[in-house]
Design a protein around this motif. Structure first.
Motif, short mmCIF file in Angstrom:
data_model
loop_
_atom_site.label_atom_id
_atom_site.label_comp_id
_atom_site.label_asym_id
_atom_site.label_seq_id
_atom_site.Cartn_x
_atom_site.Cartn_y
_atom_site.Cartn_z
N ILE A 255 0.84 -1.20 0.00
CA ILE A 255 0.00 0.00 0.00
C ILE A 255 0.88 1.25 0.00
CG2 ILE A 255 -1.83 1.25 1.21
CD1 ILE A 255 -2.64 -1.54 0.03
N ALA A 256 1.93 1.26 0.79
CA ALA A 256 2.85 2.41 0.82
C ALA A 256 3.48 2.62 -0.55
CB ALA A 256 3.91 2.21 1.89
N ARG A 257 3.91 1.54 -1.21
CA ARG A 257 4.49 1.67 -2.56
C ARG A 257 3.47 2.22 -3.54
NH1 ARG A 257 6.37 -3.43 -1.48
NH2 ARG A 257 5.04 -4.33 -3.07
N TYR A 258 2.23 1.78 -3.41
CA TYR A 258 1.15 2.26 -4.28
C TYR A 258 1.01 3.78 -4.16
CZ TYR A 258 -3.74 2.89 -5.82
OH TYR A 258 -4.89 3.33 -6.43
N PHE A 259 0.97 4.28 -2.92
CA PHE A 259 0.81 5.71 -2.72
C PHE A 259 2.07 6.49 -3.09
CE2 PHE A 259 -2.81 4.43 0.04
CZ PHE A 259 -3.78 5.13 -0.66
N GLU A 260 3.24 5.93 -2.87
CA GLU A 260 4.48 6.59 -3.31
C GLU A 260 4.47 6.74 -4.83
OE1 GLU A 260 7.63 4.14 -1.76
OE2 GLU A 260 7.18 4.71 0.31
N ALA A 261 4.04 5.69 -5.52
CA ALA A 261 3.96 5.75 -6.99
C ALA A 261 2.92 6.78 -7.43
CB ALA A 261 3.63 4.37 -7.55
N PHE A 262 1.78 6.83 -6.73
CA PHE A 262 0.76 7.83 -7.05
C PHE A 262 1.36 9.23 -6.97
CE2 PHE A 262 -2.39 10.97 -5.97
CZ PHE A 262 -3.44 10.71 -6.84
N ASN A 263 2.01 9.53 -5.86
CA ASN A 263 2.57 10.87 -5.67
C ASN A 263 3.67 11.19 -6.66
OD1 ASN A 263 0.85 11.83 -3.69
ND2 ASN A 263 2.19 11.25 -2.00
N ALA A 264 4.36 10.16 -7.16
CA ALA A 264 5.41 10.36 -8.15
C ALA A 264 4.85 10.43 -9.57
CB ALA A 264 6.42 9.22 -8.06
N LEU B 171 0.75 0.10 -11.17
CA LEU B 171 0.27 -1.15 -11.77
C LEU B 171 1.01 -2.36 -11.22
CD1 LEU B 171 -0.14 0.01 -15.47
CD2 LEU B 171 -1.97 -0.53 -13.87
N ASP B 172 2.29 -2.18 -10.89
CA ASP B 172 3.08 -3.27 -10.32
C ASP B 172 2.53 -3.72 -8.96
OD1 ASP B 172 4.77 -3.36 -12.49
OD2 ASP B 172 6.36 -2.18 -11.53
N CYS B 173 1.82 -2.85 -8.28
CA CYS B 173 1.24 -3.18 -6.97
C CYS B 173 -0.09 -3.92 -7.09
CB CYS B 173 1.03 -1.90 -6.15
SG CYS B 173 2.55 -1.00 -5.75
N LEU B 174 -0.63 -3.99 -8.29
CA LEU B 174 -1.97 -4.55 -8.51
C LEU B 174 -1.93 -5.97 -9.02
CD1 LEU B 174 -3.57 -1.53 -10.43
CD2 LEU B 174 -3.45 -1.90 -7.95
N CYS C 215 -6.04 6.09 -14.90
CA CYS C 215 -4.89 6.90 -14.46
C CYS C 215 -4.48 7.91 -15.54
CB CYS C 215 -3.71 6.01 -14.10
SG CYS C 215 -3.95 5.08 -12.57
N ALA C 216 -4.50 7.51 -16.80
CA ALA C 216 -4.14 8.42 -17.90
C ALA C 216 -5.12 9.59 -17.95
CB ALA C 216 -4.11 7.68 -19.23
N HIS C 217 -6.40 9.29 -17.80
CA HIS C 217 -7.42 10.33 -17.79
C HIS C 217 -7.21 11.30 -16.62
CE1 HIS C 217 -11.32 12.30 -17.98
NE2 HIS C 217 -11.41 12.07 -16.68
N MET C 218 -6.99 10.73 -15.45
CA MET C 218 -6.80 11.56 -14.26
C MET C 218 -5.56 12.43 -14.39
SD MET C 218 -9.35 11.09 -12.24
CE MET C 218 -8.78 11.68 -10.64
N SER C 219 -4.48 11.89 -14.92
CA SER C 219 -3.24 12.66 -15.08
C SER C 219 -3.41 13.81 -16.06
CB SER C 219 -2.10 11.75 -15.56
OG SER C 219 -1.77 10.82 -14.56
N CYS D 172 -6.32 15.48 -16.50
CA CYS D 172 -7.23 16.47 -15.95
C CYS D 172 -6.79 17.05 -14.60
CB CYS D 172 -8.62 15.85 -15.78
SG CYS D 172 -9.42 15.41 -17.34
N TYR D 173 -5.99 16.31 -13.84
CA TYR D 173 -5.67 16.71 -12.46
C TYR D 173 -4.20 16.48 -12.16
CZ TYR D 173 -10.68 15.73 -12.39
OH TYR D 173 -12.02 15.68 -12.68
N LYS D 174 -3.66 17.33 -11.33
CA LYS D 174 -2.33 17.10 -10.74
C LYS D 174 -2.57 17.02 -9.24
CE LYS D 174 2.13 17.03 -10.13
NZ LYS D 174 2.72 15.71 -10.07
N GLU D 175 -2.31 15.84 -8.65
CA GLU D 175 -2.63 15.64 -7.24
C GLU D 175 -1.45 15.07 -6.47
OE1 GLU D 175 -7.43 14.92 -7.38
OE2 GLU D 175 -6.16 13.14 -7.47
N GLU D 176 -1.38 15.47 -5.22
CA GLU D 176 -0.43 14.89 -4.28
C GLU D 176 -1.20 14.59 -2.99
OE1 GLU D 176 3.79 15.76 -2.00
OE2 GLU D 176 2.75 17.42 -2.95
N LEU D 177 -0.94 13.42 -2.45
CA LEU D 177 -1.59 13.01 -1.21
C LEU D 177 -0.64 13.27 -0.05
CD1 LEU D 177 -3.13 9.64 -2.43
CD2 LEU D 177 -4.07 11.95 -2.62
#
Length: 132
Positions: free
Chosen positions: A5-14, A21-24, A48-52, A54-59
């Motif tokens: 889960i931590a890797r998933y969120f680190e990848a999201f923020n990056a 996808l590697d976490c899934l 993810c492509a759509h979100m990227s 339309c949005y720039k997000e950091e958690l």
């Protein structure tokens, strides 16, 4: 399992969809806030492509919780974002910023995420970008 889960969120923020996808697991069930369930990594990557676009997000303020048996986890966080491009059916994007609480729930199988469900308050988001 919290490492996954931590890797998933680190990848999201990056902004690293490949690392997410590697976490899934291959049969990932992605339950989107206010949307239909998407099944499989291809649908997740499309989202993810759509979100990227339309949005720039950091958690931030991320806290991860997990069950004792490692099959379920949850996280709460603050979404800090910029609305880049108008998303269909939503207010016009003008570079508005927003900040709102969110959460995700996970099922894990064989060290991979098999379900992710994400929640945030859409009415709060709309109010923020409409005022901005």
């Amino acid at each position: 399992m919290t490492d996954t889960i931590a890797r998933y969120f680190e990848a999201f923020n990056a902004g690293d969809t490949g690392a997410m996808l590697d976490c899934l697991g291959d049969q990932i069930a992605h339950h989107v806030n206010e949307g239909k369930i998407r099944a499989g990594k291809d649908k997740f990557a499309e989202f993810c492509a759509h979100m990227s676009r339309c949005y720039k997000e950091e958690l931030t303020d991320l806290v991860i919780f997990s069950s004792d048996d490692g099959t379920r986890a949850a996280a709460e966080f603050i979404v800090n974002g910029t609305y880049l491009v108008t998303d269909e059916g939503l207010p016009e994007a003008k570079g508005q910023t927003y900040r709102l609480p969110g959460g995700s729930f996970f099922e894990l199988k064989d060290g991979k995420i098999s379900r992710v469900t994400t929640y945030y308050n859409l009415a709060d988001w709309i109010a923020q970008v409409s005022a901005g």
